[in-house]
Design a protein around this motif. Structure first.
Motif, PDB file in Angstrom:
ATOM      1  N   THR A 125      22.162  56.123 -59.152  1.00  0.00           N
ATOM      2  CA  THR A 125      21.586  55.128 -60.054  1.00  0.00           C
ATOM      3  C   THR A 125      21.028  55.773 -61.315  1.00  0.00           C
ATOM      4  O   THR A 125      21.020  55.164 -62.387  1.00  0.00           O
ATOM      5  CB  THR A 125      20.475  54.341 -59.318  1.00  0.00           C
ATOM      6  OG1 THR A 125      21.050  53.697 -58.182  1.00  0.00           O
ATOM      7  CG2 THR A 125      19.839  53.315 -60.229  1.00  0.00           C
ATOM      8  N   VAL A 176      23.446  55.625 -64.044  1.00  0.00           N
ATOM      9  CA  VAL A 176      23.574  54.295 -64.656  1.00  0.00           C
ATOM     10  C   VAL A 176      22.420  54.047 -65.621  1.00  0.00           C
ATOM     11  O   VAL A 176      22.605  53.519 -66.714  1.00  0.00           O
ATOM     12  CB  VAL A 176      23.606  53.201 -63.563  1.00  0.00           C
ATOM     13  CG1 VAL A 176      23.762  51.821 -64.202  1.00  0.00           C
ATOM     14  CG2 VAL A 176      24.728  53.462 -62.585  1.00  0.00           C
ATOM     15  N   ALA A 200      23.047  53.575 -69.645  1.00  0.00           N
ATOM     16  CA  ALA A 200      22.862  52.276 -70.283  1.00  0.00           C
ATOM     17  C   ALA A 200      21.682  52.277 -71.245  1.00  0.00           C
ATOM     18  O   ALA A 200      21.698  51.577 -72.254  1.00  0.00           O
ATOM     19  CB  ALA A 200      22.651  51.197 -69.223  1.00  0.00           C
ATOM     20  N   MET A 210      18.132  48.983 -65.403  1.00  0.00           N
ATOM     21  CA  MET A 210      19.391  48.747 -64.706  1.00  0.00           C
ATOM     22  C   MET A 210      19.159  48.216 -63.292  1.00  0.00           C
ATOM     23  O   MET A 210      19.412  48.905 -62.307  1.00  0.00           O
ATOM     24  CB  MET A 210      20.191  50.056 -64.642  1.00  0.00           C
ATOM     25  CG  MET A 210      20.976  50.350 -65.895  1.00  0.00           C
ATOM     26  SD  MET A 210      22.473  49.326 -66.011  1.00  0.00           S
ATOM     27  CE  MET A 210      21.924  48.028 -67.114  1.00  0.00           C
ATOM     28  N   GLY A 220      22.555  47.403 -61.836  1.00  0.00           N
ATOM     29  CA  GLY A 220      23.199  48.683 -61.546  1.00  0.00           C
ATOM     30  C   GLY A 220      22.610  49.335 -60.308  1.00  0.00           C
ATOM     31  O   GLY A 220      23.334  49.911 -59.487  1.00  0.00           O
ATOM     32  N   MET A 260      24.670  50.601 -57.154  1.00  0.00           N
ATOM     33  CA  MET A 260      24.786  52.033 -56.865  1.00  0.00           C
ATOM     34  C   MET A 260      24.017  52.439 -55.609  1.00  0.00           C
ATOM     35  O   MET A 260      24.439  53.358 -54.900  1.00  0.00           O
ATOM     36  CB  MET A 260      24.274  52.844 -58.059  1.00  0.00           C
ATOM     37  CG  MET A 260      25.136  52.739 -59.298  1.00  0.00           C
ATOM     38  SD  MET A 260      26.839  53.294 -59.008  1.00  0.00           S
ATOM     39  CE  MET A 260      26.592  55.048 -58.736  1.00  0.00           C
ATOM     40  N   GLY A 293      28.297  56.778 -62.442  1.00  0.00           N
ATOM     41  CA  GLY A 293      27.416  55.743 -62.957  1.00  0.00           C
ATOM     42  C   GLY A 293      27.259  55.829 -64.460  1.00  0.00           C
ATOM     43  O   GLY A 293      27.241  54.811 -65.155  1.00  0.00           O
ATOM     44  N   ILE A 351      30.113  52.970 -64.396  1.00  0.00           N
ATOM     45  CA  ILE A 351      29.403  51.780 -63.947  1.00  0.00           C
ATOM     46  C   ILE A 351      28.493  51.214 -65.023  1.00  0.00           C
ATOM     47  O   ILE A 351      28.421  49.996 -65.216  1.00  0.00           O
ATOM     48  CB  ILE A 351      28.584  52.079 -62.671  1.00  0.00           C
ATOM     49  CG1 ILE A 351      29.481  52.636 -61.574  1.00  0.00           C
ATOM     50  CG2 ILE A 351      27.855  50.827 -62.193  1.00  0.00           C
ATOM     51  CD1 ILE A 351      30.552  51.676 -61.113  1.00  0.00           C
ATOM     52  N   SER A 352      27.773  52.089 -65.748  1.00  0.00           N
ATOM     53  CA  SER A 352      26.778  51.590 -66.701  1.00  0.00           C
ATOM     54  C   SER A 352      27.380  50.685 -67.780  1.00  0.00           C
ATOM     55  O   SER A 352      26.778  49.649 -68.105  1.00  0.00           O
ATOM     56  CB  SER A 352      26.010  52.748 -67.345  1.00  0.00           C
ATOM     57  OG  SER A 352      26.870  53.601 -68.062  1.00  0.00           O
ATOM     58  N   VAL A 354      27.998  47.240 -66.049  1.00  0.00           N
ATOM     59  CA  VAL A 354      26.776  46.526 -65.711  1.00  0.00           C
ATOM     60  C   VAL A 354      26.058  46.048 -66.967  1.00  0.00           C
ATOM     61  O   VAL A 354      25.502  44.953 -67.004  1.00  0.00           O
ATOM     62  CB  VAL A 354      25.848  47.428 -64.860  1.00  0.00           C
ATOM     63  CG1 VAL A 354      24.518  46.731 -64.587  1.00  0.00           C
ATOM     64  CG2 VAL A 354      26.523  47.784 -63.550  1.00  0.00           C
ATOM     65  N   GLN A 355      26.095  46.881 -67.993  1.00  0.00           N
ATOM     66  CA  GLN A 355      25.461  46.488 -69.248  1.00  0.00           C
ATOM     67  C   GLN A 355      26.148  45.253 -69.827  1.00  0.00           C
ATOM     68  O   GLN A 355      25.489  44.337 -70.324  1.00  0.00           O
ATOM     69  CB  GLN A 355      25.513  47.642 -70.244  1.00  0.00           C
ATOM     70  CG  GLN A 355      24.683  47.387 -71.514  1.00  0.00           C
ATOM     71  CD  GLN A 355      24.593  48.635 -72.382  1.00  0.00           C
ATOM     72  OE1 GLN A 355      25.283  49.611 -72.135  1.00  0.00           O
ATOM     73  NE2 GLN A 355      23.722  48.603 -73.367  1.00  0.00           N
TER      74      GLN A 355
END
Length: 671
Positions: free
Chosen positions: A105, A108, A112, A116, A119, A123, A166, A170-171, A174-175
Motif C-alpha cells: 500500500t 500506492v 498517487a 489512498m 487503494g 492492496m 502499487g 495500481i495507484s 485507483v486515483q
C-alpha cells in the motif's frame, strides 16, 4: 420448478453481497478510533478549527521558516491507509499478510500523492492473499534452521515488488476511480439528486449490512472529500439516526403490544447508542415502513445539501453524540436540522402507515428480529433489548438447550431435568436439554440458562445463544417462557399427537431422564457403588445455619469415602460464589469444577431439617450434598428434580418417618 430456479441465484447473490460487504467494512471498522482521532484533531487544530494550532494543524511556518507539517496531513495520507491495509491483509493471512499488505500500500500512497483508502482496501487483502499463496509453494520444503531466513526475505522481497506494482500500476487506476467517484457525487449534489440515494441506502440497511454501505463504500469516499473541502456530506448518508428514530417514535405512539412497549428503549439505544440495527425488526414487521425510512433519509440529505453541511470524519456508531462530535464547525445548524427534519418526516409517514393499516404487532417482534438476522446472516448483539430474552435472537428452531453452573453436576443437572420434563410434556421430545460446567461451554447452543450470578461468565463463550438468568432452578417462571419460545420456534415441526395429559412435574419417570451430554438416566453400572444409600440419609439434621448444613451433608459424603476433605471445603467455596438454593425448600451444595479431582466415587447425601434453616434469606428444609463422576449421580438428581416440582411429593418427604420412605420416593435409584 420456475420458482426454485429463480430463488437459488437470489440467495447466492444476497450471501455474496453480505460476505463482500462484511469484508470491506471489516477493514474499516477496527480502525474507526483512528478516524475519529483524525477528525477531532482536524476539527480542533486546523486553520479554521476551534483552536487553531499551526504546528498541529499543518498551516503557517515554523521557526526555521519551513511550512508546518502538522498531524492532519500525515495521519490521513499515511496512518489511516496503512492501518486499513494492515487490517485487510491480516484478515486474509494473519500478521504476515498484514505486514506485506501495508508494504504494498505504501507504493500506492506515494504514487498517487493523495489519501489512498480505496487503494489500501485493494492492496491490503491482495498482499495477504498473494503472500499466502507464495508460502504454499515451499511449505514443508524448507530445511530446518532456515525457516526464519526464508520467511523474512520472502516477505521483504514480495513486499518490495508489491510496492512497485502499487506505485506504477495500481495507484493510477485507483486515483482515476477516486476522481470518477468524486465527480459522480458532485454531479448528484449539483443537480439535487443526492437525496435519491436513500431509495437504495435505506432498504439495503435493513435487508443486508448497514456497516458495509457506510464503512465499506461511503467512508473512503467521504474521507477524500473531507480532505479537499474540510467536510463531507457522505458521512451522513447512512449514519443519520433520524429515519430510524422517527419510526421508533411512531411505534411508541401508535404501535401495539410488545412492539409499542419496547420502542422507547429501542429509541434510546438507537439515538444515543448509535446501534441502528435495533429498529430493523420494526420495519420488517411492517414492510411498508421502509417508505418512512426512505422519506426521512431523503429529507435529511436534502437538508444537508441545501445548508452545505457535513462531518469532518465518520460518525461511528451512528449516535447523535458521535454525529455532533464530528460535525464541521460551520455545519452545526445544518446537521442538527437534518437529524430533526429526518426524524419528523419519518415519524409522520410511519404514523400514517401504522394508523391506516390493520395489523397486530403482538408476538411479531421475535419473528421479525429472527427474520432480520436470517437476512443478515448473523446474530444481533442488541436484539435482546427488543425481546427481553437474552443476548441474541434465534434465526431458526430451538434444538439445543444447556443449563450451566460452576461445576456442571448439581444445580444445572436439576434445572435441566425440570425443564426437560416441561418441554417433553409440551410435545417436543427431540429438543435436547443438557447440563454442563461453564468452563466447558462452547458457542454451539441455542439457549443457555444460568444462575443470575453466573450469566456474565457464560455470555462471552456463548455469544450466539439466547441467555436466560434464573435465581430458582426448581420452579423459575422463566421455564414457561422458554417452553413458549420452543413452541414458537418449532411451529412447523410440532407433531400432531396430543401432549400427555399429565403436567410436566408428574410426567412419567422417563421424562425426567437426562439426555445426550447429561447422559442416559440409567442406574449406575453393575459393580458401581450405590449413589444414594440409607446411611447417607438423615431425617433430623442438627445444623442451625447454612455453613453447618453444608458441613453436615459433606461429612456424610466424607464418611462414605466418596470425597476427601478438600471437596467439602470446595462446597463452601462454591456457595460463596453462587448460591445452590433451588427453590421448594431445597438446596444442593456441591464442589467447584476445580474440585472434581477430590471425588473418589459418585455419591449423594440427604439431610432434612424439619424446622427449616436460613439459606441466604431463603428457608431450606432439605439439603442434598452432591459429588458426581461421569454423570453417575444424574439419575438421583433427576428423581429429586421430579419430586421437588410436585408439592404433594414434597409434603410426603416432609412427613416421612423412616429413611426407607425417603428412598422409596426417589424410586430406589440404586436398583
Amino acid at each position: 420448478m420456475a420458482t426454485e430456479t429463480v430463488a437459488k441465484p437470489r440467495t447466492s447473490l444476497r450471501v455474496g453481497i453480505q460476505k463482500f460487504g462484511t469484508f470491506l467494512s471489516g477493514m474499516i471498522m477496527p480502525n474507526i478510533g483512528a478516524f475519529i482521532a483524525w477528525g477531532l484533531i482536524t476539527a480542533l487544530f486546523i486553520e479554521k478549527g476551534w483552536i487553531p494550532v499551526p504546528a498541529l494543524g499543518g498551516f503557517g511556518t515554523n521557526a526555521a521558516g519551513d511550512p508546518n507539517v502538522g498531524l492532519v496531513g500525515p495521519m490521513i495520507t499515511y496512518l489511516l491507509p496503512l492501518l486499513i491495509a494492515y487490517t485487510g491483509g491480516k484478515m486474509v493471512y494473519d500478521v504476515r499478510g498484514g505486514v506485506v499488505g501495508a508494504i504494498g500500500t505504501m507504493g500506492v500512497i506515494v504514487g498517487a500523492g493523495i489519501p489512498m483508502f480505496i487503494g489500501a482496501m485493494i492492496m491490503g487483502p491482495l498482499g495477504g492473499w498473494t503472500m499466502k499463496k507464495i508460502d504454499l509453494l515451499w511449505e514443508g520444503k524448507i530445511r530446518p534452521g532456515f525457516e526464519m531466513l526464508v520467511n523474512n526475505f520472502s516477505a521483504g522481497i514480495w513486499g518490495a515488488l508489491l510496492a512497485m506494482l502499487g506505485f506504477y500500476g495500481i495507484s493510477p487506476l485507483v486515483q482515476a476511480f477516486s476522481t470518477g467517484a468524486g465527480n459522480v457525487v458532485q454531479f448528484l449534489v449539483n443537480n439535487g439528486l443526492l437525496p435519491l440515494t436513500s431509495i437504495f441506502i435505506e432498504p439495503a440497511k435493513v435487508l443486508f449490512l448497514n456497516n458495509a454501505i457506510n464503512h465499506g463504500v461511503l467512508t473512503p469516499l467521504g474521507i477524500q472529500q473531507s480532505l479537499e473541502q474540510g467536510k463531507s456530506i457522505l458521512f451522513l448518508l447512512e449514519a443519520n439516526p433520524g429515519p430510524g428514530l422517527g419510526i421508533l417514535l411512531a411505534y411508541m405512539f401508535f404501535g401495539r403490544g410488545v412492539a409499542k412497549a419496547s420502542a422507547s428503549g429501542a429509541a434510546i439505544i438507537h439515538a444515543l447508542g448509535g446501534i441502528h440495527e435495533i429498529y430493523f425488526p420494526y420495519v420488517l414487521m411492517r414492510p411498508m415502513l421502509i417508505l418512512a425510512s426512505i422519506a426521512g433519509g431523503m429529507t435529511g440529505i436534502a437538508t444537508l445539501a441545501v445548508t452545505n453541511s457535513g462531518l469532518v470524519a465518520p460518525a461511528a456508531p451512528g449516535s447523535i453524540i458521535a454525529v455532533l462530535a464530528q460535525t464541521s464547525r460551520d455545519s452545526y445548524v445544518g446537521v442538527i436540522l437534518a437529524v430533526v427534519l429526518a426524524t419528523a418526516v419519518s415519524f409522520l409517514v410511519a404514523s400514517v402507515i401504522l394508523k391506516t393499516t390493520k395489523h397486530s404487532d403482538e408476538g411479531d417482534l421475535n419473528a421479525a428480529t429472527s427474520k432480520m438476522e436470517a437476512m443478515k446472516g448473523k446474530k444481533s448483539s442488541v436484539s435482546s433489548t427488543l425481546t427481553g430474552v437474552g443476548t441474541a435472537v434465534l434465526a431458526g428452531p430451538i434444538k439445543n438447550i444447556v443449563f450451566a453452573c460452576d461445576a456442571g453436576m448439581g444445580s444445572s443437572a436439576m434445572g435441566a431435568s425440570v425443564l426437560r420434563n416441561k418441554i417433553k410434556a409440551a410435545g417436543f421430545p427431540d429438543v435436547k436439554v443438557t447440563n454442563a460446567a461453564i468452563a466447558s461451554l462452547s458457542d454451539t447452543y441455542d439457549v443457555v440458562i444460568t444462575h443470575q450470578d453466573l450469566t456474565e461468565r457464560a455470555q462471552p463463550v456463548t455469544a450466539s445463544a439466547m441467555h436466560f438468568s434464573v435465581d430458582n432452578f426448581m420452579n423459575s417462571p422463566r421455564y414457561d417462557e422458554i417452553v413458549e419460545l420452543v413452541k414458537s420456534s418449532n411451529t412447523e415441526e410440532i407433531t400432531t399427537a396430543e401432549p400427555a395429559a399429565a403436567p410436566a412435574v408428574t410426567h412419567g419417570a422417563h421424562a425426567a431422564e437426562p439426555a445426550a451430554a447429561v447422559g442416559p438416566a440409567a442406574a449406575p453400572a453393575a459393580g458401581a457403588k450405590g449413589v444414594l444409600l440409607a446411611e447417607s440419609v438423615v431425617l433430623n439434621g442438627t445444623a442451625t445455619d447454612r455453613d453447618g448444613a453444608i458441613d453436615e451433608a459433606g461429612k456424610l459424603l466424607l464418611d462414605r469415602g466418596a470425597v476427601d476433605i478438600s471437596y467439602v471445603h470446595a462446597m463452601h467455596e462454591r456457595e460463596e460464589s453462587v448460591s445452590t438454593y433451588m427453590g421448594s425448600f431445597l438446596a444442593i451444595p456441591h464442589g467447584t469444577n476445580a474440585a472434581k479431582d477430590h471425588i473418589m466415587h459418585s455419591a449423594v447425601s440427604i439431610v432434612r431439617y424439619p424446622q427449616g434453616i436460613d439459606w441466604n434469606g431463603k428457608q431450606v428444609k432439605f439439603v442434598v450434598g452432591v459429588a458426581g463422576i461421569n454423570n453417575e449421580h444424574l439419575h438421583i438428581l433427576s428423581s429429586i428434580a421430579k419430586i421437588f416440582t410436585n408439592k404433594a411429593q414434597v409434603a410426603q418427604l416432609e412427613e416421612a418417618g423412616t429413611v426407607e420412605e425417603v428412598l422409596d420416593l426417589f424410586g430406589k435409584v440404586n436398583a
